[in-house]
Design a protein around this motif. Sequence first.
Motif, PDB file in Angstrom:
ATOM      1  N   GLU A  43     -34.833  -4.598  22.261  1.00 38.45           N
ATOM      2  CA  GLU A  43     -36.024  -4.720  21.221  1.00 38.45           C
ATOM      3  C   GLU A  43     -36.932  -3.943  20.167  1.00 38.45           C
ATOM      4  N   SER A  44     -36.748  -2.653  20.488  1.00 37.78           N
ATOM      5  CA  SER A  44     -37.771  -1.790  20.345  1.00 37.78           C
ATOM      6  C   SER A  44     -36.552  -0.232  19.447  1.00 37.78           C
ATOM      7  N   GLY A  59     -31.985  -4.689  16.601  1.00 44.37           N
ATOM      8  CA  GLY A  59     -32.413  -4.908  17.267  1.00 44.37           C
ATOM      9  C   GLY A  59     -33.182  -6.947  17.826  1.00 44.37           C
TER      10      GLY A  59
END
Length: 322
Positions: A43-44, A59
Amino acid sequence: MHRVEILVLDDVVPFDMAAPLQTFDWTRLPDGRRPYRVRLCAESPEVRAEGFGLRIDRGLEALENADTIIVPGRSQEAGPPSERVLAALRRAAAAGTRIASVCVGAFVLAEAGLLDGLGATTHWFAAGELARRHPRVRVRPDVLYVDNGQILTSAGAAAALDMCLHMIRRDLGSAVAAHAARMCVVPLEREGGQAQFIVHERPPVPRGSALEPLLEWIEENLAGEITLGDMAERAGMSERTFSRRFREQTGTTPLQWLLRARVRRAQYLLENSDHSIERIARQAGFGSPTAFRERFRRVAGTTPHAYRAAFHARPGAAAAHS
């Protein structure tokens, strides 16, 4: 080329991530080509792992083009996955993508609703918590992995190797899977239904339940003969009513609970004593060594001798290892 995306979330367990990486990376077709492309996404870009940090270039959008998504386990301190992660997994599932989890990665799939109504497994230590948090999931704490077709779950990191080899065999056949197993130095033949080496905990009962004194009495009297009638009489109910209420509160039958309690006692004695198999059979209430071996294997998935060889506490072993 089959695209495998490993979804790495904060507080990821490195061993859980390494198992699928190694297995798919070692896979080769007869002509030497690699059939899988394995990549990491998150996600990050900055992800915490146990003891170090990871920088991930891809991502959540990478999940849209994946053929298989694998979710590794996370530490016990990890917070719940974000709604972005859960939504991305739901979209992938709706698109028909194969999704698998390693160890407590099953909690992420359960949070996304992908395990509702399905059988699933996780590490035996976390199985009770998974069942409590997600009652719509049919938790199977005593197997290595569960294959529901599109959705798969595995127990620990070692069981993830079994699950990945199973997927390779399903995709490319036994010969390719056997070669991958040899490269990973693991056996191919462990099936998903093989039991985990687990120390069975009591099935949870509501605090203050009328069953608590009865369960304590059973534990104290395992060496003797205990029948369904004995348990029902002690609980002050008919056998039919007692069986129904017992299942409602523990999720299992009285006789299955009794069998698992006896196996728990036997496991403890195998680990912590030098008593003979015959003596342990009597102490745990199995009646005969033959009945002990058959029922122990049915529940624990291995023989008493093999269990003792794997887990017996030997004086001085830790010092010798150091």
